[in-house]
Design a protein around this motif. Structure first.
Motif, PDB file in Angstrom:
ATOM      1  N   ALA A 210       0.986  -1.333   0.122  1.00 46.86           N
ATOM      2  CA  ALA A 210      -0.033   0.043  -0.197  1.00 46.86           C
ATOM      3  C   ALA A 210       1.122   1.242  -0.014  1.00 46.86           C
ATOM      4  CB  ALA A 210      -0.935  -0.061   1.319  1.00 46.86           C
ATOM      5  N   LEU A 211       2.216   1.106   0.615  1.00 41.33           N
ATOM      6  CA  LEU A 211       3.148   2.315   0.741  1.00 41.33           C
ATOM      7  C   LEU A 211       3.453   2.581  -0.539  1.00 41.33           C
ATOM      8  CD1 LEU A 211       4.274   4.845   2.310  1.00 41.33           C
ATOM      9  CD2 LEU A 211       5.792   2.892   3.100  1.00 41.33           C
ATOM     10  N   ALA A 212       3.802   1.456  -1.255  1.00 41.06           N
ATOM     11  CA  ALA A 212       4.469   1.411  -2.503  1.00 41.06           C
ATOM     12  C   ALA A 212       3.366   2.040  -3.697  1.00 41.06           C
ATOM     13  CB  ALA A 212       4.978   0.092  -3.226  1.00 41.06           C
ATOM     14  N   TYR A 213       2.190   1.670  -3.476  1.00 40.38           N
ATOM     15  CA  TYR A 213       1.165   2.065  -4.284  1.00 40.38           C
ATOM     16  C   TYR A 213       0.968   3.620  -4.119  1.00 40.38           C
ATOM     17  CZ  TYR A 213      -3.453   2.287  -6.413  1.00 40.38           C
ATOM     18  OH  TYR A 213      -4.564   2.502  -7.402  1.00 40.38           O
ATOM     19  N   ALA A 214       0.934   4.119  -2.973  1.00 39.56           N
ATOM     20  CA  ALA A 214       0.710   5.430  -2.552  1.00 39.56           C
ATOM     21  C   ALA A 214       1.765   6.412  -2.843  1.00 39.56           C
ATOM     22  CB  ALA A 214       0.336   5.476  -1.203  1.00 39.56           C
ATOM     23  N   ARG A 215       3.232   5.994  -2.852  1.00 40.13           N
ATOM     24  CA  ARG A 215       4.216   6.734  -3.255  1.00 40.13           C
ATOM     25  C   ARG A 215       4.639   6.940  -4.519  1.00 40.13           C
ATOM     26  NH1 ARG A 215       8.998   6.094   0.815  1.00 40.13           N
ATOM     27  NH2 ARG A 215       9.313   8.157   0.430  1.00 40.13           N
ATOM     28  N   MET A 216       4.494   5.666  -5.625  1.00 42.63           N
ATOM     29  CA  MET A 216       4.650   5.636  -6.757  1.00 42.63           C
ATOM     30  C   MET A 216       4.297   6.911  -7.710  1.00 42.63           C
ATOM     31  SD  MET A 216       4.123   4.773 -10.102  1.00 42.63           S
ATOM     32  CE  MET A 216       2.737   3.874 -10.068  1.00 42.63           C
ATOM     33  N   ARG A 217       5.369   7.506  -8.382  1.00 42.29           N
ATOM     34  CA  ARG A 217       5.002   8.633  -9.295  1.00 42.29           C
ATOM     35  C   ARG A 217       5.576   8.712 -10.533  1.00 42.29           C
ATOM     36  NH1 ARG A 217       7.626  13.244 -10.778  1.00 42.29           N
ATOM     37  NH2 ARG A 217       9.428  13.015  -9.152  1.00 42.29           N
ATOM     38  N   LYS A 218       6.984   8.146 -10.648  1.00 42.29           N
ATOM     39  CA  LYS A 218       7.727   8.118 -11.880  1.00 42.29           C
ATOM     40  C   LYS A 218       6.993   7.179 -12.885  1.00 42.29           C
ATOM     41  CE  LYS A 218      11.977   9.621  -9.978  1.00 42.29           C
ATOM     42  NZ  LYS A 218      13.162   9.410  -9.966  1.00 42.29           N
ATOM     43  N   GLN A 219       6.300   6.324 -12.396  1.00 42.61           N
ATOM     44  CA  GLN A 219       5.786   5.207 -13.517  1.00 42.61           C
ATOM     45  C   GLN A 219       4.312   5.755 -13.819  1.00 42.61           C
ATOM     46  OE1 GLN A 219       6.793   0.982 -12.714  1.00 42.61           O
ATOM     47  NE2 GLN A 219       7.806   1.713 -11.171  1.00 42.61           N
ATOM     48  N   ASP A 220       3.832   6.621 -13.188  1.00 41.60           N
ATOM     49  CA  ASP A 220       2.483   7.009 -13.476  1.00 41.60           C
ATOM     50  C   ASP A 220       2.220   8.014 -14.642  1.00 41.60           C
ATOM     51  OD1 ASP A 220      -0.275   7.850 -13.393  1.00 41.60           O
ATOM     52  OD2 ASP A 220      -0.557   7.610 -11.219  1.00 41.60           O
ATOM     53  N   PRO A 221       1.643   7.740 -15.696  1.00 35.68           N
ATOM     54  CA  PRO A 221       1.556   8.818 -16.754  1.00 35.68           C
ATOM     55  C   PRO A 221       0.955  10.072 -16.355  1.00 35.68           C
ATOM     56  CG  PRO A 221      -0.125   7.015 -17.074  1.00 35.68           C
ATOM     57  CD  PRO A 221       0.980   6.726 -16.211  1.00 35.68           C
ATOM     58  N   ARG A 222       0.347  10.170 -15.212  1.00 37.61           N
ATOM     59  CA  ARG A 222      -0.289  11.336 -14.875  1.00 37.61           C
ATOM     60  C   ARG A 222       0.452  11.887 -13.616  1.00 37.61           C
ATOM     61  NH1 ARG A 222      -6.116  10.493 -12.765  1.00 37.61           N
ATOM     62  NH2 ARG A 222      -6.193  12.728 -13.318  1.00 37.61           N
ATOM     63  N   GLY A 223       1.791  11.507 -13.106  1.00 38.34           N
ATOM     64  CA  GLY A 223       2.812  12.050 -12.414  1.00 38.34           C
ATOM     65  C   GLY A 223       2.077  12.303 -11.065  1.00 38.34           C
ATOM     66  N   ASP A 224       2.323  13.668 -10.577  1.00 38.95           N
ATOM     67  CA  ASP A 224       1.894  13.977  -9.088  1.00 38.95           C
ATOM     68  C   ASP A 224       0.523  13.984  -9.070  1.00 38.95           C
ATOM     69  OD1 ASP A 224       3.896  14.590  -7.281  1.00 38.95           O
ATOM     70  OD2 ASP A 224       4.324  16.062  -8.122  1.00 38.95           O
ATOM     71  N   LEU A 225      -0.344  14.278 -10.208  1.00 35.83           N
ATOM     72  CA  LEU A 225      -1.801  14.150 -10.097  1.00 35.83           C
ATOM     73  C   LEU A 225      -2.570  12.861  -9.911  1.00 35.83           C
ATOM     74  CD1 LEU A 225      -4.403  16.029 -10.380  1.00 35.83           C
ATOM     75  CD2 LEU A 225      -4.433  15.058 -12.929  1.00 35.83           C
ATOM     76  N   GLY A 226      -1.743  11.750 -10.508  1.00 35.58           N
ATOM     77  CA  GLY A 226      -2.145  10.325 -10.265  1.00 35.58           C
ATOM     78  C   GLY A 226      -1.802   9.822  -8.904  1.00 35.58           C
ATOM     79  N   ARG A 227      -0.501  10.291  -8.324  1.00 33.48           N
ATOM     80  CA  ARG A 227      -0.033   9.913  -6.959  1.00 33.48           C
ATOM     81  C   ARG A 227      -1.127  10.391  -6.041  1.00 33.48           C
ATOM     82  NH1 ARG A 227       6.021  10.739  -4.501  1.00 33.48           N
ATOM     83  NH2 ARG A 227       5.315  12.748  -5.496  1.00 33.48           N
ATOM     84  N   GLY A 228      -1.443  11.757  -6.302  1.00 37.32           N
ATOM     85  CA  GLY A 228      -2.442  12.241  -5.290  1.00 37.32           C
ATOM     86  C   GLY A 228      -3.789  11.818  -5.213  1.00 37.32           C
ATOM     87  N   GLU A 229      -4.303  10.941  -6.448  1.00 41.33           N
ATOM     88  CA  GLU A 229      -5.437  10.416  -6.296  1.00 41.33           C
ATOM     89  C   GLU A 229      -5.273   9.105  -6.019  1.00 41.33           C
ATOM     90  OE1 GLU A 229      -7.125  10.259 -10.528  1.00 41.33           O
ATOM     91  OE2 GLU A 229      -7.539  12.422 -10.361  1.00 41.33           O
ATOM     92  N   ARG A 230      -4.134   8.288  -5.927  1.00 35.73           N
ATOM     93  CA  ARG A 230      -3.801   7.251  -5.392  1.00 35.73           C
ATOM     94  C   ARG A 230      -3.729   7.228  -3.892  1.00 35.73           C
ATOM     95  NH1 ARG A 230       0.798   5.991  -6.859  1.00 35.73           N
ATOM     96  NH2 ARG A 230       1.196   7.231  -8.582  1.00 35.73           N
ATOM     97  N   GLN A 231      -3.238   8.115  -3.400  1.00 32.22           N
ATOM     98  CA  GLN A 231      -3.306   8.402  -1.911  1.00 32.22           C
ATOM     99  C   GLN A 231      -4.594   8.750  -1.200  1.00 32.22           C
ATOM    100  OE1 GLN A 231      -0.431  11.845  -1.389  1.00 32.22           O
ATOM    101  NE2 GLN A 231       1.316  10.609  -1.716  1.00 32.22           N
ATOM    102  N   GLN A 232      -5.420   9.265  -2.045  1.00 32.77           N
ATOM    103  CA  GLN A 232      -6.760   9.518  -1.628  1.00 32.77           C
ATOM    104  C   GLN A 232      -7.454   8.177  -1.558  1.00 32.77           C
ATOM    105  OE1 GLN A 232      -9.028  12.607  -2.932  1.00 32.77           O
ATOM    106  NE2 GLN A 232      -7.303  14.225  -2.798  1.00 32.77           N
ATOM    107  N   GLU A 233      -7.174   7.286  -2.560  1.00 33.34           N
ATOM    108  CA  GLU A 233      -7.802   6.030  -2.781  1.00 33.34           C
ATOM    109  C   GLU A 233      -7.354   5.160  -1.558  1.00 33.34           C
ATOM    110  OE1 GLU A 233      -8.249   2.263  -5.856  1.00 33.34           O
ATOM    111  OE2 GLU A 233      -6.493   3.734  -6.191  1.00 33.34           O
ATOM    112  N   ILE A 234      -6.138   5.006  -1.231  1.00 34.18           N
ATOM    113  CA  ILE A 234      -5.756   4.466  -0.084  1.00 34.18           C
ATOM    114  C   ILE A 234      -6.500   4.723   1.118  1.00 34.18           C
ATOM    115  CG2 ILE A 234      -3.836   3.894   1.421  1.00 34.18           C
ATOM    116  CD1 ILE A 234      -3.553   2.201  -0.971  1.00 34.18           C
TER     117      ILE A 234
END
Length: 348
Positions: A210-234
């Motif tokens: 879950a921590l890896a899922y919440a922190r990952m950014r570089k492999q997300d095509p949406r960058g910080d925006l995608g990471r922010g949404e994943r953190q909220q999903e967690i």
């Protein structure tokens, strides 16, 4: 790798005659407890933890943007959740996650806004920099002050924890269920073990995953925006998990972890008064600051969109029932007029 969710784990457990102890955790980035049922040993333990983790701000009890200090028992409040990239137990350094939540007492509703860690903002006394550096420069007070200046709203309370608490709490809940949008491999949080691979699809993640899922950014095509949404999903998944089970077998371990890895300015009484939100925690409205990547000589930044930031600021003010000055009411109409004029100019 995430484990498939057994059908038995998808069933909701019904309460019998005994009153259920609900746990509401926001982690982050994020963790936070609300007592929504009976008291007894759990309440005694929670009061002990609340006392040991309480840390007052240098500014005092009241935000400079408030005329008087607020009380969760009778006022709308805001809470800043800080996930600190530190495992020393001192809770220092940069923030890897910042989530601002507002609570409306009449609606008994919650709104949650994720602030990208690389957002280019003005940090008081330090100029323009990434918002993740505010906490490293001046601790909790400066992090709060920076968020207040960014969104022009008071930050009344805070909860700060490191990633050990995040991992231990999720493991104590036997994981969180999420729908992973794409497969990826991420180095573990400390960089000294095998990489963590997570496959696409709905699954149950343990604490490290879950921590890896919440922190990952570089492999997300949406960058910080995608990471922010994943953190909220967690966070939302953790809330559903904690609210749907009839008991937490390892809640002693959860509270012990919080005692070691968390600081906040909530008192035990503050926490108890938030039980009113227990029935609406599965319906939290999530907001996202919009922006775009910005590469400068000093490095990578996330340039927030001014209009998006202003709109979210006004939405949060409305949720807190804070009066919006007339000049701010006119902001959006002026922006729209300016955009229309620019569009007409481009057409000509």
């Amino acid at each position: 790798m995430g484990k498939e969710v057994p059908n038995t784990r998808l069933r909701r457990h019904r309460r019998r005659k005994r009153r259920l102890l609900k746990t509401f955790m926001l982690i982050g980035l994020v963790s936070f407890l609300i007592l929504g049922g009976g008291l007894g040993y759990f309440a005694w333990k929670l009061s002990d933890v609340a006392a040991d983790t309480q840390e007052t701000l240098d500014r005092g009890e009241k935000s400079e943007k408030r005329e008087a200090a607020v009380d969760p028992k009778q006022d709308n409040i805001s809470v800043l959740f800080l996930g600190v990239d530190d495992r020393s137990g001192e809770l220092k350094g940069r923030t890897d996650a910042m989530v601002l939540a507002t609570f409306n007492k009449d609606e008994e509703s919650v709104k949650m806004t994720s602030i990208p860690r690389d957002s280019l903002v003005t940090i008081p006394q330090h100029g323009e920099d990434k918002i993740t550096h505010a906490h490293a420069f001046g601790g909790t007070d400066l992090a709060i002050q920076t968020v207040e200046e960014l969104l022009d709203i008071p930050v009344d309370y805070y909860v700060k924890l490191n990633f050990d608490a995040f991992i231990e709490i999720i493991n104590a809940l036997d994981g969180v269920e999420v729908d992973v949008p794409f497969s990826f491999t991420e180095q573990d949080s400390e960089g000294n073990h095998d990489a963590i691979s997570i496959q696409e699809g709905r699954q149950l993640l343990d604490g490290e995953e879950a921590l890896a899922y919440a922190r990952m950014r570089k492999q997300d095509p949406r960058g910080d925006l995608g990471r922010g949404e994943r953190q909220q999903e967690i966070i939302a998944a953790l809330i559903r998990r904690s609210a749907s089970i009839s008991s937490i077998r390892n809640y002693d371990d959860v509270l012990t972890s919080l005692e070691k890895h968390m600081k906040m300015n909530f008192s035990f009484g503050n926490l108890i008064s938030l039980h009113r939100y227990a029935d609406s925690i599965s319906d939290i409205e999530r907001l996202q600051l919009q922006g775009q990547d910005l590469n400068l000589e000093a490095g990578y930044y996330y340039q927030l969109n001014e209009q998006s930031t202003q709109e979210i600021s006004q939405e949060l003010k409305a949720h807190l029932e804070i009066d919006v000055p007339e000049n701010q009411d006119n902001f959006q109409s002026n922006e729209e007029e300016s955009s229309n004029q620019q569009a007409q100019s481009n057409e000509w």
